[in-house]
Design a protein around this motif. Sequence first.
Motif, PDB file in Angstrom:
ATOM      1  N   PRO A 202      44.995  -4.481  54.310  1.00 50.01           N
ATOM      2  CA  PRO A 202      43.624  -4.835  54.710  1.00 50.01           C
ATOM      3  C   PRO A 202      43.354  -6.332  54.630  1.00 50.01           C
ATOM      4  O   PRO A 202      42.713  -6.898  55.515  1.00 50.01           O
ATOM      5  N   ASP A 213      38.113  -7.696  55.836  1.00 54.29           N
ATOM      6  CA  ASP A 213      39.210  -6.769  55.602  1.00 54.29           C
ATOM      7  C   ASP A 213      39.231  -5.656  56.642  1.00 54.29           C
ATOM      8  O   ASP A 213      38.175  -5.198  57.108  1.00 54.29           O
ATOM      9  N   PRO A 215      40.271  -1.860  57.142  1.00 55.03           N
ATOM     10  CA  PRO A 215      40.687  -0.647  56.419  1.00 55.03           C
ATOM     11  C   PRO A 215      41.970  -0.058  56.995  1.00 55.03           C
ATOM     12  O   PRO A 215      42.189  -0.081  58.215  1.00 55.03           O
ATOM     13  N   TYR A 221      42.830  -1.440  62.701  1.00 52.73           N
ATOM     14  CA  TYR A 221      44.167  -1.523  62.102  1.00 52.73           C
ATOM     15  C   TYR A 221      45.236  -1.272  63.159  1.00 52.73           C
ATOM     16  O   TYR A 221      46.194  -2.042  63.290  1.00 52.73           O
TER      17      TYR A 221
END
Length: 561
Positions: A202, A213, A215, A221
């Motif tokens: 993250p 960040d 997750p 991501y």
Amino acid sequence: MKPRIKEIILVLTALVISALVKAQPAYISLKYVDPLKKVFKEAAFFPDQPALADVARGEYASFQFAFRSNAPVQGLQASLWGNTAASAFISKGSVGYVGYVGVGRPLADPPTDRLISASGLFPDPIIDTMQSELPPGCTQPIWVSVKIPKNIEAGQYHGSLVVTGKTMNKSFSRQVGFTIHVYPVTIDSSSLWVTQWYQASPLTFGMMNNGKDVPLYSPRYWELLAVLARKMADYGQNVSLISPLQLTQYRLENGKYYFDFSRFDRTAAILKTAGALKRIEGGHIAARMGGWNSDIGVLVPRITTDTVVLEKRPFADRQAQDFYEQFIPALVAHLKEKGWIGSYMQHIADEPTDSNAETYAQIAAFIKKLAPGVPIMDACHTHKLKMDIWVPQLNFLRDEYRFYCQQQQAGSELWFYTCMWPQGEYANRFIEQPLIKTRLLHWINFRYGITGYLHWGFNQWHHGLRPFEETTDRNSEGGSVLPGGDSYIVYPGYGKLYGSIRLEAMREGINDYALLQMLDRKYPGRAMEICRETVFDFNKYDLSILALRDRRKQILEALSK
């Protein structure tokens, strides 16, 4: 002379000098510099040389130009032009601006050719936008990279770099030409196995997300993982480290484990689609129980209501063995189902030494019984083991080269790796080294018949460092220093990755390896003759850029006949 009169004279003198300076036209220089030469901010003299790239089809032509002005420059921009209809592909090339980073902790064992920067800053990242103003007397390298189509006719193609901006309230434009000599030789791909370990935490992905960040396994991501995969593939990486142990979702009922490999599958699919996963490195399943020389234990998931934590346990722990007796066969069955078993390799623990070779060997033998067809590989500091794919550090390879050749002859693969070591005269990726040494890593591969290269740091931005400012860090193991260029070879942008001049040099080295192999097949022995003229020993090389260019041209000319 009275103090007041003296003060007035000094002020008037300063005003006259300032007016004279402003009255002078801005002196702007735009000169070609070989892209294997690092250009420092303070560099001011660049000898004339032809801007010529000798290339094969399917690779990239690289150029570097040094821009310099004696007055501040605003809005500096550069663009590419193909000078003829046949050269139109040049206009599709990329233009970047070489940025500068700090190396605040020098190499512990510096080479004799270590580069020294008067400003304390070193060229490395290649970014796509310029700062708002370039100070006077400050050199700005401009990087050009042109993809050579595989179906293009051999011949010479001419292009131009056009640089515009504003200085002293006047617009300017400068143009410099360059030539790409395309030989009737095509690089389809390289058989050299190349892996650089990536980080997808993250925090790390947050540096590609405006500091926020990302997750794990969120839509963002997976988006950023695809960006990472494409960058690796674009620069010749064809092996990637994926940890089924970390990516698998677990469920434990009455002593029986149930495994969900969907996250592993999605990761592999993204990397494969990009072209960065011709072989899979299964992530490490074991680690040191304590310090550097301590025994190695296995990693076992501890499952709670909402989390899974990997815990270290001694190999003798019966529960640990029970987990792997279920996990490894399930993983092998899944790999077979996906058609990936033939390309899968398994890490045990990173960098085993003589002190913990025994516990490493016990775990490796246990895994080998559970998955007899899966090769074991690891970066290693010892040869007191059994390994299907040996990956010694470059200096250990030199020290025990006869042993590793015997392992090759017995059927094992042989790679090598570099990291924070070796230093001294050895080739590596360090920012303080001449750029040619990064390229020569893969000449070493060919010279000694070594079929793979591993490095731990593709994008290991960690400990909250600012990658564009300071590239070194303290290593938690033993209080040593991670040298500049060791932790990463790319830089974070919002939703993207910036390359570096080291990454460019590494890709060119991978292409050199492919050309040397092609020459070896066509004229057995000739490629090795040329390579021996460049790589004398594992840590002794001819570092002449002109000589390397000449030898590469010899290869292309020989392959053209």
